[in-house]
Design a protein around this motif. Structure first.
Motif, PDB file in Angstrom:
ATOM      1  N   LEU A  59       0.882  -1.188  -0.091  1.00 14.41           N
ATOM      2  CA  LEU A  59       0.151  -0.125   0.049  1.00 14.41           C
ATOM      3  C   LEU A  59       0.952   1.230  -0.032  1.00 14.41           C
ATOM      4  CD1 LEU A  59       0.448   0.962   2.931  1.00 14.41           C
ATOM      5  CD2 LEU A  59      -1.448  -0.622   3.671  1.00 14.41           C
ATOM      6  N   ASP A  60       0.178   2.389  -0.341  1.00 14.52           N
ATOM      7  CA  ASP A  60       0.968   3.757   0.001  1.00 14.52           C
ATOM      8  C   ASP A  60       0.644   4.414   1.218  1.00 14.52           C
ATOM      9  OD1 ASP A  60       2.048   6.102  -0.598  1.00 14.52           O
ATOM     10  OD2 ASP A  60       1.013   6.783  -2.367  1.00 14.52           O
ATOM     11  N   GLY A  61       1.587   4.298   2.044  1.00 14.61           N
ATOM     12  CA  GLY A  61       1.303   4.917   3.259  1.00 14.61           C
ATOM     13  C   GLY A  61       1.244   6.409   3.310  1.00 14.61           C
ATOM     14  N   ALA A  62       1.600   7.144   2.362  1.00 15.43           N
ATOM     15  CA  ALA A  62       1.561   8.633   2.330  1.00 15.43           C
ATOM     16  C   ALA A  62       0.003   8.945   1.856  1.00 15.43           C
ATOM     17  CB  ALA A  62       2.539   9.324   1.355  1.00 15.43           C
ATOM     18  N   ALA A  63      -0.854   7.804   1.387  1.00 17.54           N
ATOM     19  CA  ALA A  63      -2.077   8.062   1.080  1.00 17.54           C
ATOM     20  C   ALA A  63      -3.113   7.888   2.261  1.00 17.54           C
ATOM     21  CB  ALA A  63      -2.640   7.335  -0.161  1.00 17.54           C
ATOM     22  N   LEU A  64      -2.437   7.504   3.277  1.00 13.01           N
ATOM     23  CA  LEU A  64      -3.561   7.063   4.294  1.00 13.01           C
ATOM     24  C   LEU A  64      -3.676   8.283   5.429  1.00 13.01           C
ATOM     25  CD1 LEU A  64      -1.891   3.584   5.173  1.00 13.01           C
ATOM     26  CD2 LEU A  64      -4.012   4.152   3.591  1.00 13.01           C
ATOM     27  N   THR A  65      -5.123   8.373   6.058  1.00 11.16           N
ATOM     28  CA  THR A  65      -5.124   9.495   7.026  1.00 11.16           C
ATOM     29  C   THR A  65      -5.202   8.986   8.329  1.00 11.16           C
ATOM     30  OG1 THR A  65      -7.273   9.281   6.048  1.00 11.16           O
ATOM     31  CG2 THR A  65      -5.897  11.083   5.098  1.00 11.16           C
ATOM     32  N   PRO A  66      -4.362   8.880   9.331  1.00 10.57           N
ATOM     33  CA  PRO A  66      -4.724   8.696  10.805  1.00 10.57           C
ATOM     34  C   PRO A  66      -5.424   9.753  11.172  1.00 10.57           C
ATOM     35  CG  PRO A  66      -2.294   8.297  10.116  1.00 10.57           C
ATOM     36  CD  PRO A  66      -2.996   9.055   8.856  1.00 10.57           C
ATOM     37  N   THR A  67      -5.888   9.535  12.315  1.00  8.13           N
ATOM     38  CA  THR A  67      -6.912  10.411  13.087  1.00  8.13           C
ATOM     39  C   THR A  67      -5.947  11.540  13.607  1.00  8.13           C
ATOM     40  OG1 THR A  67      -7.044   9.295  15.049  1.00  8.13           O
ATOM     41  CG2 THR A  67      -8.781   8.906  13.441  1.00  8.13           C
ATOM     42  N   ASP A  68      -4.683  11.265  13.963  1.00  9.90           N
ATOM     43  CA  ASP A  68      -3.694  12.256  14.339  1.00  9.90           C
ATOM     44  C   ASP A  68      -3.203  13.257  13.365  1.00  9.90           C
ATOM     45  OD1 ASP A  68      -1.777  10.808  12.910  1.00  9.90           O
ATOM     46  OD2 ASP A  68      -0.705  10.155  14.898  1.00  9.90           O
ATOM     47  N   LEU A  69      -3.682  12.994  12.174  1.00  7.75           N
ATOM     48  CA  LEU A  69      -3.450  14.038  11.045  1.00  7.75           C
ATOM     49  C   LEU A  69      -4.593  15.419  11.188  1.00  7.75           C
ATOM     50  CD1 LEU A  69      -2.201  15.091   8.285  1.00  7.75           C
ATOM     51  CD2 LEU A  69      -3.787  13.883   7.035  1.00  7.75           C
ATOM     52  N   THR A  70      -5.601  15.227  11.643  1.00  8.86           N
ATOM     53  CA  THR A  70      -6.428  16.311  11.691  1.00  8.86           C
ATOM     54  C   THR A  70      -6.879  16.375  13.260  1.00  8.86           C
ATOM     55  OG1 THR A  70      -8.292  14.791  11.340  1.00  8.86           O
ATOM     56  CG2 THR A  70      -7.385  16.002   9.535  1.00  8.86           C
ATOM     57  N   ASP A  71      -6.622  15.650  14.065  1.00  8.44           N
ATOM     58  CA  ASP A  71      -7.277  15.747  15.632  1.00  8.44           C
ATOM     59  C   ASP A  71      -5.772  15.693  16.608  1.00  8.44           C
ATOM     60  OD1 ASP A  71      -8.345  15.800  18.040  1.00  8.44           O
ATOM     61  OD2 ASP A  71      -9.521  14.062  17.726  1.00  8.44           O
TER      62      ASP A  71
END
Length: 391
Positions: A59-71
């Motif tokens: 998979l492409d890790g840079a395309a993922l959005t963990p919740t700590d990205l925005t919160d």
């Protein structure tokens, strides 16, 4: 028993390249008995399979959005889990309103993208792309992002993290190629402001989240420490690639950290020296191989395939890894530094993709493995390399 057995047709040395598929089989994480097999077909290319869990996937890790990205109170995104091991990605963009600690897991945190001030009980460390930091279980820490576009790969393990220097000493292998004196240790940085800063600590214990509060900041309280290097960072670029005149070395030959009972190996693979032995005795690239450990791979840098940045792969023990060899060649002069670096995490424990990881799989693993994983090195289409054609 000594490795002196030869059965059937041995067309060329296992280090070489020729018309047959060269498959290395080994047990005990590349440290046990082995066999080098010459096949007419590549066993790593099944035509169909019953479940994606038994097939290599990426998979492409840079395309993922963990919740700590925005919160700021969000969490890293777990991608691979086992009973005592987890691989996750964090993209924290703002400092959390608390410090953190994992009670029963040690961490290796690899900073793929972005800069942070890593505050710990023993003092701060400034980390940047290509650094990895070790944080033992039960130590309090806090990451303060200094940039917006961040990506951290987190390896959580229950086994204590040990310098691989101890591994090489135990087998009589001179591992001086890793200069551990380049590690950086935290310097205590007490501050009066920390004495007046009430701090909540978020902690995880036996898989459950808890919290406790102090009327001071534990990461700005310690005035000094002595002992062993239990929290430290190193730059992956300080780990040189190693090789032989004939070619391939197994990934744990590049071990920088490991579990003392060989539960896992954390390997850094930079550009390897070019093999200089011509075929059929020498080759460039890995043979097809099967190991009894699961292998996690992460692409940190590749000047030859920049689009593979942050790609992650799990190569499970359920089938051979395809391998790809070609004849060796001499590098051009003057020799220059190649911007190429991969992480490899080999674990005795069986890992499983989480639902979030499965949702991000590349569509065709047998094609993507060459364009994403092997493409970072060679870039040969699978039809030309293996005869595999997607049906």
């Amino acid at each position: 028993m000594a490795s002196i057995l030869r059965k059937g047709n041995i067309p060329y040395p296992g280090t070489g390249v020729g018309e047959y598929v060269d498959e290395a089989f080994t047990v005990q994480g590349f440290f046990g008995p082995w066999a080098n097999v010459f096949r007419r077909h590549n066993l790593a290319h099944p035509t169909t399979w019953s479940d994606d869990s038994i097939m290599y996937q990426g998979l492409d890790g840079a395309a993922l959005t963990p919740t700590d990205l925005t919160d700021p109170e969000g969490l890293p995104l777990e991608l691979l889990t086992g009973a005592s091991t987890t691989v996750a990605i964090s993209r924290r963009a703002a400092v959390a309103p608390f410090a953190e600690k994992l009670v029963d897991r040690h961490q290796i945190r690899f900073y793929h993208r972005g800069r942070f001030l890593l505050e710990t009980e023993l003092g701060p460390l400034t980390v940047e792309p290509g650094d990895f930091a070790v944080i033992p279980a039960n130590m309090i820490y806090r990451e303060r992002p200094l940039t917006d576009d961040n990506l951290v790969v987190i390896f959580e393990v229950e086994a204590p993290v040990v310098l691989a220097e101890k591994l090489w000493d135990s087998v009589g292998f001179a591992g001086g190629f890793v200069d551990y004196s380049e590690m950086e240790l935290p310097e205590p940085a007490p501050s009066d402001a920390g004495d007046e800063q009430p701090t909540r600590v978020r902690l995880r214990d036996e898989g459950r989240w808890h919290w406790m509060e102090f009327d001071f900041d534990p990461c700005h309280d310690v005035v000094g420490w002595l002992g062993d290097p239990i929290i430290y960072k190193m730059a992956a670029s300080a780990i040189p690639g190693i090789g032989t005149t004939s070619g391939f070395l197994t990934p744990p030959a590049n071990a920088v950290l490991f579990g003392e009972g060989k539960e896992f190996f954390f390997n850094v693979l930079g550009p390897r020296p070019f093999p200089t032995t011509p075929p059929p005795r020498g080759s460039y690239g890995a043979p097809c191989h099967l190991n009894d450990y699961d292998e996690v791979w992460f692409n940190h840098a590749s000047e030859f395939a920049a689009d593979t940045d942050a790609h992650m792969w799990l190569l499970p023990r359920t089938l051979p890894h395809p391998g790809l060899k070609r004849p060796p060649e001499y590098p051009d002069n003057p020799v220059r530094q190649i911007d190429e670096l991969k992480l490899n995490f080999d674990t005795k424990e069986r890992l499983h993709w989480t639902d979030a990881g499965k949702a991000a799989f590349m569509p065709d693993p047998q094609v993507a493995l060459y364009s994403s994983f092997y493409g970072a090195h060679i870039g040969i289409v699978p039809e030309a390399a293996t005869g595999y054609v997607k049906k």
